[in-house]
Design an enzyme around this catalytic site. Sequence first.
Site, PDB file in Angstrom:
ATOM      1  CE  LYS A  13      -1.009  -7.469  -7.383  1.00 16.15           C
ATOM      2  NZ  LYS A  13      -2.255  -6.912  -7.920  1.00 16.15           N
ATOM      3  NE  ARG A  88       1.577  -1.792  -9.853  1.00 18.69           N
ATOM      4  CZ  ARG A  88       1.134  -2.172  -8.660  1.00 18.69           C
ATOM      5  NH1 ARG A  88       1.939  -2.758  -7.800  1.00 18.69           N
ATOM      6  NH2 ARG A  88      -0.117  -1.979  -8.327  1.00 18.69           N
ATOM      7  NE  ARG A 127      -8.306  -3.083  -2.771  1.00 15.98           N
ATOM      8  CZ  ARG A 127      -7.372  -3.425  -3.642  1.00 15.98           C
ATOM      9  NH1 ARG A 127      -6.801  -4.609  -3.597  1.00 15.98           N
ATOM     10  NH2 ARG A 127      -7.016  -2.577  -4.590  1.00 15.98           N
ATOM     11  NE  ARG A 161      -5.204   0.693  -2.416  1.00 13.07           N
ATOM     12  CZ  ARG A 161      -4.465  -0.179  -3.099  1.00 13.07           C
ATOM     13  NH1 ARG A 161      -4.263  -1.408  -2.629  1.00 13.07           N
ATOM     14  NH2 ARG A 161      -3.927   0.149  -4.244  1.00 13.07           N
ATOM     15  NE  ARG A 172      -4.760   0.879  -8.444  1.00  9.24           N
ATOM     16  CZ  ARG A 172      -5.557   0.306  -7.530  1.00  9.24           C
ATOM     17  NH1 ARG A 172      -6.694   0.879  -7.183  1.00  9.24           N
ATOM     18  NH2 ARG A 172      -5.206  -0.815  -6.957  1.00  9.24           N
TER      19      ARG A 172
HETATM   20  P1  AMP Z   1      -0.802  -1.808  -4.862  1.00 13.12           P
HETATM   21  O1  AMP Z   1      -1.016  -1.762  -3.401  1.00 13.12           O
HETATM   22  O2  AMP Z   1       0.145  -2.919  -5.287  1.00 13.12           O
HETATM   23  O3  AMP Z   1      -2.085  -1.817  -5.659  1.00 13.12           O
HETATM   24  O4  AMP Z   1      -0.027  -0.450  -5.257  1.00 13.12           O
HETATM   25  C1  AMP Z   1      -0.642   0.792  -5.051  1.00 13.12           C
HETATM   26  C2  AMP Z   1       0.083   1.876  -5.843  1.00 13.12           C
HETATM   27  O5  AMP Z   1       1.443   1.954  -5.401  1.00 13.12           O
HETATM   28  C3  AMP Z   1       0.172   1.658  -7.330  1.00 13.12           C
HETATM   29  O6  AMP Z   1      -1.015   2.074  -8.016  1.00 13.12           O
HETATM   30  C4  AMP Z   1       1.383   2.529  -7.676  1.00 13.12           C
HETATM   31  O7  AMP Z   1       1.048   3.900  -7.635  1.00 13.12           O
HETATM   32  C5  AMP Z   1       2.303   2.264  -6.495  1.00 13.12           C
HETATM   33  N1  AMP Z   1       3.167   1.090  -6.729  1.00 13.12           N
HETATM   34  C6  AMP Z   1       3.159  -0.071  -6.024  1.00 13.12           C
HETATM   35  N2  AMP Z   1       4.064  -0.922  -6.494  1.00 13.12           N
HETATM   36  C7  AMP Z   1       4.670  -0.304  -7.545  1.00 13.12           C
HETATM   37  C8  AMP Z   1       5.686  -0.685  -8.480  1.00 13.12           C
HETATM   38  N3  AMP Z   1       6.257  -1.882  -8.428  1.00 13.12           N
HETATM   39  N4  AMP Z   1       6.051   0.245  -9.415  1.00 13.12           N
HETATM   40  C9  AMP Z   1       5.484   1.446  -9.470  1.00 13.12           C
HETATM   41  N5  AMP Z   1       4.503   1.862  -8.655  1.00 13.12           N
HETATM   42  C10 AMP Z   1       4.092   0.997  -7.689  1.00 13.12           C
END
Ligand code: AMP
Length: 217
Positions: A13, A88, A127, A161, A172
């Site tokens: 993404k 989400r 990654r 990460r 996740r």
């Molecule tokens: P990502 O970079 O999109 O994989 O997001 C990393 C982490 O940020 C996720 O595992 C959540 O802990 C938090 N996070 C990101 N976007 C959201 C969202 N829309 N709602 C809740 N937590 C989020």
Amino acid sequence: MRIVLVGPPGAGKGTQAALLAEQLGVPHISTGNLFRANISEGTELGRQVESIMREGGLVPDEITVAMAADRMAQPDAADGFLLDGFPRNIGQAKSLDASLAEAGLRLDAVLDLEVPEDEVVKRIAGRRMCRKDSAHVFHVVNNPPRQEGVCDVCGGELYQRDDDQADTVRKRLGLYHEETEPIIDYYREQGLVSTISALAPVPEVTRRALEALPTGG
Ligand code: AMP
């Protein structure tokens, strides 16, 4: 154009969103990147979300929705945006619809990036992200940087990460199936969803995504 990108962690993404946003001339808004920026800047918001993110949980909706709304209210997002990682869950999707409707707006498209689960695990394990800009993403096998550990774009240090460790990834993925996948049906009922196989080289996935957009990009 107002677009939402959905897909499991590791679907690509972030990589696709950065390319598509550039091509379409709209900002790439990633709630994950916004949270990570807050953590590295040591803000109050960053402190609130740090441990939730490290453990792979979801940040509470009220925090996430407020942060996303703030970002979408910036002038560069007036004519459109590409959302990555938001909404989400159904609650966040409904809040987004409501705030767009209040402004007389609606989403134009939802791109659903589909990848088999074993591929997702491989992608996440390899990654690497740039410390200076989390839009700069590499993979040790599929998209290696020219120099190991160094970002090709800006020279920043590359790191794995915290939430890309195997146990956290399983959590996740579980949350993705339980909380996020239902938004695909929610948006399908609105006729907005295009499902794209993301099991292809990066430029090919970008091409498929652009083709799937209402105006063909
Ligand atoms: P990502 O970079 O999109 O994989 O997001 C990393 C982490 O940020 C996720 O595992 C959540 O802990 C938090 N996070 C990101 N976007 C959201 C969202 N829309 N709602 C809740 N937590 C989020």
